[in-house]
Design a protein around this motif. Structure first.
Motif, PDB file in Angstrom:
ATOM      1  N   LEU A   1       0.764  -1.232   0.000  1.00  0.00           N
ATOM      2  CA  LEU A   1       0.000   0.000   0.000  1.00  0.00           C
ATOM      3  C   LEU A   1       0.803   1.295   0.000  1.00  0.00           C
ATOM      4  N   PRO A   2       1.983   1.350   0.591  1.00  0.00           N
ATOM      5  CA  PRO A   2       2.710   2.628   0.579  1.00  0.00           C
ATOM      6  C   PRO A   2       2.853   3.206  -0.826  1.00  0.00           C
ATOM      7  N   LEU A   3       2.898   4.529  -0.884  1.00  0.00           N
ATOM      8  CA  LEU A   3       2.933   5.221  -2.157  1.00  0.00           C
ATOM      9  C   LEU A   3       4.279   5.114  -2.857  1.00  0.00           C
ATOM     10  N   ALA A   4       5.356   5.193  -2.079  1.00  0.00           N
ATOM     11  CA  ALA A   4       6.677   5.298  -2.708  1.00  0.00           C
ATOM     12  C   ALA A   4       7.748   4.599  -1.883  1.00  0.00           C
ATOM     13  N   VAL A   5       8.853   4.307  -2.562  1.00  0.00           N
ATOM     14  CA  VAL A   5      10.027   3.695  -1.925  1.00  0.00           C
ATOM     15  C   VAL A   5      11.263   4.403  -2.461  1.00  0.00           C
ATOM     16  N   SER A   6      12.152   4.774  -1.561  1.00  0.00           N
ATOM     17  CA  SER A   6      13.451   5.301  -1.979  1.00  0.00           C
ATOM     18  C   SER A   6      14.492   4.224  -1.678  1.00  0.00           C
ATOM     19  N   TYR A   7      15.214   3.822  -2.724  1.00  0.00           N
ATOM     20  CA  TYR A   7      16.140   2.698  -2.585  1.00  0.00           C
ATOM     21  C   TYR A   7      17.455   3.039  -3.277  1.00  0.00           C
ATOM     22  N   LYS A   8      18.521   3.118  -2.500  1.00  0.00           N
ATOM     23  CA  LYS A   8      19.860   3.413  -3.027  1.00  0.00           C
ATOM     24  C   LYS A   8      19.860   4.679  -3.900  1.00  0.00           C
ATOM     25  N   GLY A   9      19.134   5.692  -3.432  1.00  0.00           N
ATOM     26  CA  GLY A   9      19.118   6.972  -4.123  1.00  0.00           C
ATOM     27  C   GLY A   9      18.105   7.101  -5.244  1.00  0.00           C
ATOM     28  N   GLU A  10      17.443   5.988  -5.593  1.00  0.00           N
ATOM     29  CA  GLU A  10      16.417   6.021  -6.640  1.00  0.00           C
ATOM     30  C   GLU A  10      15.033   6.050  -5.993  1.00  0.00           C
ATOM     31  N   MET A  11      14.163   6.904  -6.518  1.00  0.00           N
ATOM     32  CA  MET A  11      12.801   7.003  -6.001  1.00  0.00           C
ATOM     33  C   MET A  11      11.852   6.211  -6.893  1.00  0.00           C
ATOM     34  N   TYR A  12      11.025   5.396  -6.273  1.00  0.00           N
ATOM     35  CA  TYR A  12      10.039   4.577  -6.974  1.00  0.00           C
ATOM     36  C   TYR A  12       8.636   4.913  -6.474  1.00  0.00           C
ATOM     37  N   PHE A  13       7.679   5.004  -7.406  1.00  0.00           N
ATOM     38  CA  PHE A  13       6.272   5.240  -7.059  1.00  0.00           C
ATOM     39  C   PHE A  13       5.408   4.133  -7.628  1.00  0.00           C
ATOM     40  N   GLN A  14       4.282   3.885  -6.948  1.00  0.00           N
ATOM     41  CA  GLN A  14       3.254   3.073  -7.571  1.00  0.00           C
ATOM     42  C   GLN A  14       2.065   3.983  -7.880  1.00  0.00           C
ATOM     43  N   THR A  15       1.240   3.579  -8.829  1.00  0.00           N
ATOM     44  CA  THR A  15       0.113   4.410  -9.258  1.00  0.00           C
ATOM     45  C   THR A  15      -1.034   4.235  -8.265  1.00  0.00           C
ATOM     46  N   TYR A  16      -1.017   5.071  -7.262  1.00  0.00           N
ATOM     47  CA  TYR A  16      -1.977   4.994  -6.166  1.00  0.00           C
ATOM     48  C   TYR A  16      -3.191   5.853  -6.519  1.00  0.00           C
ATOM     49  N   ARG A  17      -4.347   5.234  -6.723  1.00  0.00           N
ATOM     50  CA  ARG A  17      -5.512   5.966  -7.202  1.00  0.00           C
ATOM     51  C   ARG A  17      -5.966   7.071  -6.247  1.00  0.00           C
ATOM     52  N   LYS A  18      -5.671   6.934  -4.976  1.00  0.00           N
ATOM     53  CA  LYS A  18      -6.065   7.934  -3.977  1.00  0.00           C
ATOM     54  C   LYS A  18      -5.530   9.311  -4.336  1.00  0.00           C
ATOM     55  N   TYR A  19      -4.361   9.369  -4.953  1.00  0.00           N
ATOM     56  CA  TYR A  19      -3.728  10.651  -5.262  1.00  0.00           C
ATOM     57  C   TYR A  19      -3.784  10.996  -6.754  1.00  0.00           C
ATOM     58  N   THR A  20      -4.597  10.259  -7.495  1.00  0.00           N
ATOM     59  CA  THR A  20      -4.655  10.460  -8.945  1.00  0.00           C
ATOM     60  C   THR A  20      -5.714  11.491  -9.313  1.00  0.00           C
ATOM     61  N   ASN A  21      -5.415  12.321 -10.304  1.00  0.00           N
ATOM     62  CA  ASN A  21      -6.384  13.264 -10.836  1.00  0.00           C
ATOM     63  C   ASN A  21      -7.682  12.534 -11.164  1.00  0.00           C
ATOM     64  N   LYS A  22      -8.811  13.140 -10.846  1.00  0.00           N
ATOM     65  CA  LYS A  22     -10.105  12.454 -10.953  1.00  0.00           C
ATOM     66  C   LYS A  22     -10.404  11.960 -12.374  1.00  0.00           C
ATOM     67  N   ARG A  23      -9.833  12.615 -13.387  1.00  0.00           N
ATOM     68  CA  ARG A  23     -10.084  12.182 -14.767  1.00  0.00           C
ATOM     69  C   ARG A  23      -9.348  10.895 -15.117  1.00  0.00           C
ATOM     70  N   ASP A  24      -8.352  10.537 -14.300  1.00  0.00           N
ATOM     71  CA  ASP A  24      -7.515   9.376 -14.604  1.00  0.00           C
ATOM     72  C   ASP A  24      -7.797   8.164 -13.716  1.00  0.00           C
ATOM     73  N   LYS A  25      -8.846   8.242 -12.916  1.00  0.00           N
ATOM     74  CA  LYS A  25      -9.104   7.162 -11.969  1.00  0.00           C
ATOM     75  C   LYS A  25      -9.635   5.895 -12.641  1.00  0.00           C
ATOM     76  N   GLY A  26      -9.988   5.964 -13.910  1.00  0.00           N
ATOM     77  CA  GLY A  26     -10.508   4.794 -14.608  1.00  0.00           C
ATOM     78  C   GLY A  26      -9.433   3.883 -15.156  1.00  0.00           C
ATOM     79  N   TYR A  27      -8.168   4.148 -14.788  1.00  0.00           N
ATOM     80  CA  TYR A  27      -7.056   3.333 -15.281  1.00  0.00           C
ATOM     81  C   TYR A  27      -6.347   2.629 -14.134  1.00  0.00           C
ATOM     82  N   ASP A  28      -5.918   1.421 -14.414  1.00  0.00           N
ATOM     83  CA  ASP A  28      -5.157   0.642 -13.438  1.00  0.00           C
ATOM     84  C   ASP A  28      -3.864   0.151 -14.086  1.00  0.00           C
ATOM     85  N   PRO A  29      -2.819  -0.075 -13.263  1.00  0.00           N
ATOM     86  CA  PRO A  29      -1.592  -0.672 -13.818  1.00  0.00           C
ATOM     87  C   PRO A  29      -1.842  -2.130 -14.167  1.00  0.00           C
ATOM     88  N   ASP A  30      -1.022  -2.681 -15.056  1.00  0.00           N
ATOM     89  CA  ASP A  30      -1.223  -4.087 -15.412  1.00  0.00           C
ATOM     90  C   ASP A  30      -0.628  -5.033 -14.377  1.00  0.00           C
TER      91      ASP A  30
END
Length: 213
Positions: free
Chosen positions: A83-112
């Motif tokens: 569930l966490p939104l992001a991970v910072s690992y060895k200086g690289e930042m990673y995000f997952q597409t968390y619908r809670k923070y997504t623009n309302k027009r884009d909520k109809g999409y999910d990652p594969d």
């Protein structure tokens, strides 16, 4: 005459304010290693957890070039980070597409692939990464296409974290991109969604971010 003076003063004031407007910017390495549960944690650059983590991926990578996409786990119990939104690992930042923070027009999409984290590929005024997205009601996935040449209405979408508006925006086509640019007081561009490729999008984001890097 008095009205003209007031009007001129307001124009000058607005111009000065616009010139002095400063946008928050993010640079690679700004985030301490750890797990970031919420967007507020990301904006404060304060990890929710600094427990040791590791990743698994099917991509080829080396220590100097970490994978674009990965699943992360806590080392102490081998529990998957879901569930966490992001991970910072060895200086690289990673995000997952968390619908809670997504623009309302884009909520109809999910990652594969759920709970998969995507590496940030461009920093600056906006944080940019890419993910393979599909409509929630899609009955089939798009076929494999050369990721450099296919148009941005293919399966891979460019996603920006707008630090001012505190939301993710998915850039699906030229109209989407220009709406985003207009919203952020950036000149719109002429483009054709059928021809505008993900490589063109990356170049445009890089152009916008460069002054803030």
């Amino acid at each position: 005459m008095k009205f003209k003076i007031i009007f001129s003063f307001l124009l000058i004031t607005n111009f000065i304010i616009a010139q002095e407007m400063q946008y928050q910017s993010i640079k690679k390495g700004d985030f301490p290693d750890g797990v970031y549960k919420t967007l507020d944690d990301v904006l404060k650059k304060q990890p929710t957890s600094t427990d040791e983590i590791y990743f698994e991926t099917n991509e080829k990578y080396d220590d100097n070039n970490l994978p674009e996409k990965a699943f992360f786990y806590f080392k102490k119990n081998k529990k998957k980070i879901n569930l966490p939104l992001a991970v910072s690992y060895k200086g690289e930042m990673y995000f997952q597409t968390y619908r809670k923070y997504t623009n309302k027009r884009d909520k109809g999409y999910d990652p594969d692939a759920y709970s998969r984290f995507c590496k940030v590929t461009n920093y600056g005024r906006f944080i940019y990464f890419e993910e393979n997205m599909r409509g929630m009601f899609s009955k089939f996935a798009l076929g494999a296409i050369n990721p450099v040449t296919y148009s941005i209405n293919g399966s891979t979408k460019g996603i920006v974290l707008d630090l001012e508006n505190k939301e993710f925006n998915m850039l699906r086509d030229c109209e989407d991109l220009n709406d985003f640019l207009k919203q952020n007081n950036i000149p719109e561009i002429e483009c054709d969604s059928d021809q505008f490729s993900i490589a063109d999008l990356r170049a445009k984001i890089d152009e916008i971010n460069k002054p803030y890097q």
